[in-house]
Design an enzyme around this catalytic site. Sequence first.
Site, PDB file in Angstrom:
ATOM      1  CE  LYS A 100      -3.936   1.817   2.692  1.00 25.72           C
ATOM      2  NZ  LYS A 100      -4.794   1.552   3.869  1.00 25.72           N
ATOM      3  CB  SER A 142      -8.241   0.450   5.646  1.00 21.04           C
ATOM      4  OG  SER A 142      -8.995   1.615   5.587  1.00 21.04           O
ATOM      5  CB  SER A 174      -7.975   3.474   2.871  1.00 18.78           C
ATOM      6  OG  SER A 174      -7.197   2.864   3.883  1.00 18.78           O
TER       7      SER A 174
HETATM    8  N1  GLN Z   1     -12.979   3.759   6.647  1.00 22.89           N
HETATM    9  C1  GLN Z   1     -12.272   4.072   7.839  1.00 22.89           C
HETATM   10  C2  GLN Z   1     -11.850   5.520   7.851  1.00 22.89           C
HETATM   11  O1  GLN Z   1     -12.095   6.190   6.916  1.00 22.89           O
HETATM   12  C3  GLN Z   1     -11.138   3.146   8.022  1.00 22.89           C
HETATM   13  C4  GLN Z   1      -9.872   3.617   7.453  1.00 22.89           C
HETATM   14  C5  GLN Z   1      -8.727   2.696   7.716  1.00 22.89           C
HETATM   15  O2  GLN Z   1      -8.874   1.619   8.264  1.00 22.89           O
HETATM   16  N2  GLN Z   1      -7.553   3.182   7.346  1.00 22.89           N
HETATM   17  O3  GLN Z   1     -11.306   5.987   8.789  1.00 22.89           O
END
Ligand code: GLN
Length: 489
Positions: free
Chosen positions: A79, A180, A156
């Site tokens: 990532k 994410s 994400s």
């Molecule tokens: N969707 C969650 C957020 O926007 C999780 C993001 C993540 O796990 N990095 O914070």
Amino acid sequence: MILDFSLSQLVQKIQTSELDPTALVNLVYDRIEKFDQELNVYRSLVPREISIKRAQQIGKKISNGESVGQLAGLPVAIKDNISIEDPNLTTGCSSKILDGYHSPYDATVVKSLKEQDALVIGTTNMDEFAMGSSNENSSYGPTLNPWDSSRVPGGSSGGAAVAVATGMAVAALGSDTGGSVRQPASFCGITGFKPTYGALSRYGLVAYGSSLDQVGCLTRTAEDSAYLFDAIQGVDTKDSTSLAQRLDSYDGQIDLRSLKFCLPNEYLDSETASGDVLEATISLADWLGKQGATVEKKSLGFLDCLIPAYYVISFAEASSNLGRFDGIRYGVRRSSGSLDELYKKSRDSGFGIEVKRRIMLGTFVLSAGYYESYYGKANQIRTFIEKKIHALLAEFDFLIGPVSPGVPFEFGEKNDNPLAMYLEDIYSVLANFTRCPAISMPAGMSKEKLPIGFQLMSKPLDDHRLLKVCAEIQAKTDFHIPRPPLCFS
Ligand code: GLN
């Protein structure tokens, strides 16, 4: 097909010279050439010739009888928020503010990958600074879902999930602050594993919400996640939150009959989750029961507090963590006149709208006068929930449920409504809040032929039992087998 082999089988074939590592590299690059332009998966890629050279070096070591690492020759994607020292690769968090930024060092997990002879081939698209659930917040356009390219891949770590689902990498590392790794894995029909907080080093992971962030594995199966995890887990003195001890390695099987699963009543609320998701959840829970496991329903009593408290804490931590992107130390600089102007202009032009929203709200909840009523309160809620969950997981082996309320949604569907987007995380943030390991695995298809995920969570340090249960389910079912037809016809 070569891509159907597990990671350990691939490595074994490479080690015994049954499989030439350059053949595997070429296969993966052929797929990247074919699909990446349309799906927008890679943010940066090591040129094919260089990866081939690296694979040849591994091949040479093997033919010379030298020993090679546990991940020898595996093309792995990372990532875009995990630091990697490679002139071909950027660590840009898919943000304009880090446009063209090259990390001068490797994150510990990347260093471990390299030490185990994995081939780190590229960095993958993501929601800017890991903030989002759809990949739509990337500054470089979203990654598309290979099951239906009019839909989001989740986020994400959307790019990482699509890379694995489409065979543009055999495995990937992502980060999980509130879901994410697990949610995009579920949206792309693969397995996503978030270990116990501290089990994988965070050194070199660009911080979003430091008390919640965890590096995780995206693979086709739980067995592959276990294999990748064991190759890179361990104590890291560079990360003060690293566990004090390496976890034991993955071994053997588990008997489902001896296990107790808790399915929270709130997870079955048809106002929160879609019919397809509930059906898949209930049917897998019933299947566990039929295998002789005990499955009990129980009320948690706090589900409605989770999302508000998560977003207060994660925004607060993000507002502080992102202070370092000021136009001086990293990336984009917009200067005209005073230093103050430079900060403002650089941050204004570099950050996207969701990141700015979170920095502003996070700054607000930490400000004098509001700190106690927002940040202080959210932390009290977190402590309360953590105690409850740890008590529950003393009574039960695992908590089970959906990964997200629905299947992959269409681009733009939730963009105008941040709160609807935040609700994507309703089942996933619990593991981050309580530092528990959790995994998402494919659990069937919706009526529109879109993947549905199933989630299991266990108590901290029980990572291998969790992986074993998931592997046992996968050994007896075939939910994890289908591939996106768009890329495997
Ligand atoms: N969707 C969650 C957020 O926007 C999780 C993001 C993540 O796990 N990095 O914070």
